[in-house]
Write an enzyme that holds these catalytic residues in place. Structure first.
Site, PDB file in Angstrom:
ATOM      1  N   ILE A  64       0.829  -1.212   0.000  1.00 32.61           N
ATOM      2  CA  ILE A  64       0.000   0.000   0.000  1.00 32.61           C
ATOM      3  C   ILE A  64       0.862   1.260   0.000  1.00 32.61           C
ATOM      4  CG2 ILE A  64      -1.608   1.371   1.398  1.00 32.61           C
ATOM      5  CD1 ILE A  64      -3.041  -1.206   2.095  1.00 32.61           C
TER       6      ILE A  64
ATOM      7  N   GLY B  33      26.957   1.619  19.345  1.00 27.39           N
ATOM      8  CA  GLY B  33      25.684   1.196  19.898  1.00 27.39           C
ATOM      9  C   GLY B  33      25.100   2.249  20.818  1.00 27.39           C
TER      10      GLY B  33
ATOM     11  N   CYS C 223      33.251   4.111  18.093  1.00 22.64           N
ATOM     12  CA  CYS C 223      32.231   4.979  18.682  1.00 22.64           C
ATOM     13  C   CYS C 223      31.934   4.544  20.121  1.00 22.64           C
ATOM     14  CB  CYS C 223      30.986   5.018  17.801  1.00 22.64           C
ATOM     15  SG  CYS C 223      30.046   6.521  18.050  1.00 22.64           S
TER      16      CYS C 223
ATOM     17  N   GLN D 110      34.295   4.707  23.541  1.00 22.58           N
ATOM     18  CA  GLN D 110      33.827   5.246  24.825  1.00 22.58           C
ATOM     19  C   GLN D 110      34.010   4.201  25.933  1.00 22.58           C
ATOM     20  OE1 GLN D 110      29.783   6.517  24.003  1.00 22.58           O
ATOM     21  NE2 GLN D 110      30.452   8.247  22.734  1.00 22.58           N
TER      22      GLN D 110
ATOM     23  N   ARG E 184      25.923  11.087  20.424  1.00 20.03           N
ATOM     24  CA  ARG E 184      25.577  12.246  21.244  1.00 20.03           C
ATOM     25  C   ARG E 184      26.676  12.571  22.248  1.00 20.03           C
ATOM     26  NH1 ARG E 184      20.733   9.448  20.989  1.00 20.03           N
ATOM     27  NH2 ARG E 184      19.212  10.635  19.801  1.00 20.03           N
TER      28      ARG E 184
ATOM     29  N   HIS F  59      32.878   6.561  12.795  1.00 17.19           N
ATOM     30  CA  HIS F  59      32.562   5.243  12.219  1.00 17.19           C
ATOM     31  C   HIS F  59      33.349   5.037  10.922  1.00 17.19           C
ATOM     32  CE1 HIS F  59      29.170   3.997  14.794  1.00 17.19           C
ATOM     33  NE2 HIS F  59      28.976   5.300  14.936  1.00 17.19           N
TER      34      HIS F  59
ATOM     35  N   GLU G 277      33.869   2.436   9.331  1.00 18.35           N
ATOM     36  CA  GLU G 277      33.285   1.407   8.449  1.00 18.35           C
ATOM     37  C   GLU G 277      32.452   2.024   7.327  1.00 18.35           C
ATOM     38  OE1 GLU G 277      32.419   2.064  11.545  1.00 18.35           O
ATOM     39  OE2 GLU G 277      30.340   1.535  12.021  1.00 18.35           O
TER      40      GLU G 277
HETATM   41  N1  GLN Z   1      25.696   5.852  22.414  1.00 17.88           N
HETATM   42  C1  GLN Z   1      26.898   6.573  22.167  1.00 17.88           C
HETATM   43  C2  GLN Z   1      26.638   8.050  21.908  1.00 17.88           C
HETATM   44  O1  GLN Z   1      25.539   8.432  21.627  1.00 17.88           O
HETATM   45  C3  GLN Z   1      27.661   5.946  21.018  1.00 17.88           C
HETATM   46  C4  GLN Z   1      26.938   6.026  19.707  1.00 17.88           C
HETATM   47  C5  GLN Z   1      27.503   5.116  18.660  1.00 17.88           C
HETATM   48  O2  GLN Z   1      28.228   4.187  18.949  1.00 17.88           O
HETATM   49  N2  GLN Z   1      27.147   5.340  17.428  1.00 17.88           N
HETATM   50  O3  GLN Z   1      27.529   8.858  21.968  1.00 17.88           O
END
Ligand code: GLN
EC number: 6.3.4.2
Length: 547
Positions: free
Chosen positions: A148, A353, A380, A384, A472, A517, A519
């Site tokens: 649809i 993540g 990322c 961290q 973020r 990133h 990748e």
């Molecule tokens: N959650 C983490 C942040 O927002 C890492 C984000 C990520 O790995 N893309 O900074």
């Protein structure tokens, strides 16, 4: 030459690899010396996939200009070897959003706003709004004929044949020809129905590509051509292959680009496929293997880590090794079992993540990699977590954490930055209020300065790079001195050193975390330097172990 448009629709069922087919055709046309671009039109109502669960929809791909797009754009960039933009991906949501905004502004002067012509016009604008210096534009319509949500898109591309001129438009339909084991037969009926459905909205396909486990023989192709009213030599098999990078070669063997060229009156030229042949040859003849563990929360779901998966394969190609991936569910990693779970790995990778689920397991895995000198790559969220691990276990900052997981921690080594200088806009950017989940991230390409004589410098061989971001939270510069004192090197920063973009540990075979990133910028013809060197280090460590 005026831009020619090729529209690619799908039938029977989803997941037939329409994106890969489109990307492969793009690569083939490029190999004929043509300039090609690809666009994806996604019928779902989400404005972009940025807020969609990767579990359901696969990874969110990010372009240089910070668009959060469908993962097919990743295939397009990898196969075409060029950067795409926001303009290469539209959704029903984004189309409707723009029309509704216009309506609110009063642009329609009180007229009734309708699917035809207002929505269809907006779709057509999105298609013809692509950069016009291309010879060919491939437009993939997401979903399956008969959905649809897809109707306005099909109507718009139907209209475009008249708008752009018949000689400039081609329709390709990708369907499934299932093999019924019990009968030992390939079945064409689903394809016939699918084409019937397409014709009911006024689109007659010019070319049909049949996904199938086995090659279709001459008789079957003739049958499909007859029932679906296409040329006999316009029916092709898209046979299952062991590597996705074989698809352009297979399509070439079938003659797909030849037929397209004839139908669209493209210059007669043979496709130069040497680089693709060499790539597939290297992929199929590795001189060894490495086992890489991906410690994440989406286990066995390669779609959620699509670009990562591909970048690792590219890194393997660069080192002539097969990369065997082992997904480790970080929620299941405990201090007791960490060694047992990770012992056989030649390299450990913690990907990006969001959310606190599985974080402690990732931190345990990083500690294991650091202490046991297993090559480690943190991307990322992975970077961290490496900083959190280092803060807790090396510096001794108890309870160190990211504000994402513990907003009240005293040792917020990863924190929410409220303001930063954007080198692209040359303005200080302020993070918007968290009330709106879409569009609150640092997104897209940012410049990064590499420190000389570091692992990062060895990889990149240059001091100025650009990489893509989607996050973020950031490293909290309040802790820089303590990290440096204990041996952490900040080998990549924003040009003004306001943002820490790469961390690494000297004295370790290869331990690197990056806030971006990489990748998203890896390419089979041009493997990303960080993936190349991570796999190289894993290969070297494996060789040492084997000795
Ligand atoms: N959650 C983490 C942040 O927002 C890492 C984000 C990520 O790995 N893309 O900074």
């Amino acid at each position: 030459m005026k831009t020619k448009f090729i529209f690619i629709t799908g039938g029977v069922l989803s997941s037939l690899g329409k994106g890969l087919a489109a990307a492969s055709i793009g690569a083939l046309l490029q190999a004929r010396g043509l300039k090609a671009t690809i666009q994806k039109l996604d019928p779902y109502i989400n404005v972009d996939p940025g807020t969609m669960n990767p579990f359901q929809h696969g990874e969110v791909y990010v372009t240089d200009d910070g668009a959060e797009t469908d993962l097919d754009l990743g295939h397009y960039e990898r196969y075409l070897g060029k950067a795409l933009t926001q303009q290469n991906n539209y959704t029903s949501g984004s189309i409707y959003y723009s029309v509704i905004q216009k309506e609110r502004r009063g642009d329609y002067l009180g007229g009734t706003v309708q699917v035809i012509p207002h929505i269809t016009d907006a779709i057509k604008e999105a298609v013809v709004g692509l950069p016009t210096d291309e010879d060919v534009a491939l437009i993939e319509i997401g979903g399956t004929v008969g959905d649809i949500e897809g109707q306005p898109f099909l109507e718009a591309i139907r209209q475009l044949k008249n708008d752009l001129g018949k000689e400039n438009v081609l329709y390709i339909h990708l369907t499934l020809v299932p093999y019924i084991k019990a009968a030992g037969e390939l079945k064409t009926k689903p394809t016939q129905h699918s084409v019937k459905e397409l014709r009911s909205v006024g689109i007659q396909p010019d070319i049909i590509i049949c996904r199938s486990e086995v090659e279709l023989d001459e008789d079957l192709k003739r049958k499909i051509a007859l029932f679906c009213d296409v040329d006999r030599d316009a029916v092709f098999t898209g046979v299952d292959v062991s590597s996705i990078y074989e698809v352009p070669l297979k399509f070439y063997e079938e003659g797909v680009d030849q037929k397209i060229a004839i139908l669209l009156k493209l210059p007669a030229k043979n496709a130069e496929l040497g680089p693709w042949e060499r790539l597939v040859d290297r992929l199929k003849n590795p001189k060894g293997s490495v086992k890489i563990g991906i410690i994440g929360k989406y286990v066995d779901l390669t779609e959620a880590y699509k670009s990562l998966h591909e970048a690792l394969i590219h890194g393997g190609v660069a080192n002539d090794v097969k990369v065997e991936l082992e997904y480790v569910n970080s929620e299941k990693v405990t201090p007791k079992n960490v060694e047992k779970k990770l012992k056989g790995l030649d390299g450990i990778l913690v990907p990006g993540g969001f959310g606190s689920r599985g974080i402690e397991g990732k931190i345990l895995a990083i500690r294991y990699a650091r202490e046991n000198k297993v090559p480690f790559f943190g991307i990322c969220l992975g970077m961290q977590c490496a900083c959190i691990e280092f803060a807790r276990n090396v510096i001794g900052l108890e309870g160190a954490n990211s504000e994402e997981f513990d907003p009240l921690t005293e040792h917020n080594v990863i924190y929410l930055m409220k303001e930063w200088y954007d080198f692209r806009t040359r303005k200080t950017e302020t993070r918007c209020e968290e009330s709106d989940k879409g569009g609150t991230m640092r997104l897209g390409s940012y410049p990064c300065k590499i420190k000389k004589d570091t692992v990062a410098h060895v990889a990149y061989q240059t001091v100025n790079i650009d990489e893509r971001h989607r996050h973020r939270f950031e490293f909290n510069n309040r802790f820089i001195d303590q990290f440096v004192e204990q041996g952490m090197v900040f080998s990549g920063t924003a040009p003004d050193e306001s943002l820490m973009e790469i961390v690494e540990l000297p004295g370790h075979p290869w331990f690197l975390g990056c806030q971006f990133h990489p990748e998203f910028k890896s390419n089979p013809m041009n493997p990303h330097p960080l993936f190349r060197d991570f796999i190289k280090a894993s290969k070297n460590e494996k060789a040492k172990k084997d000795k």
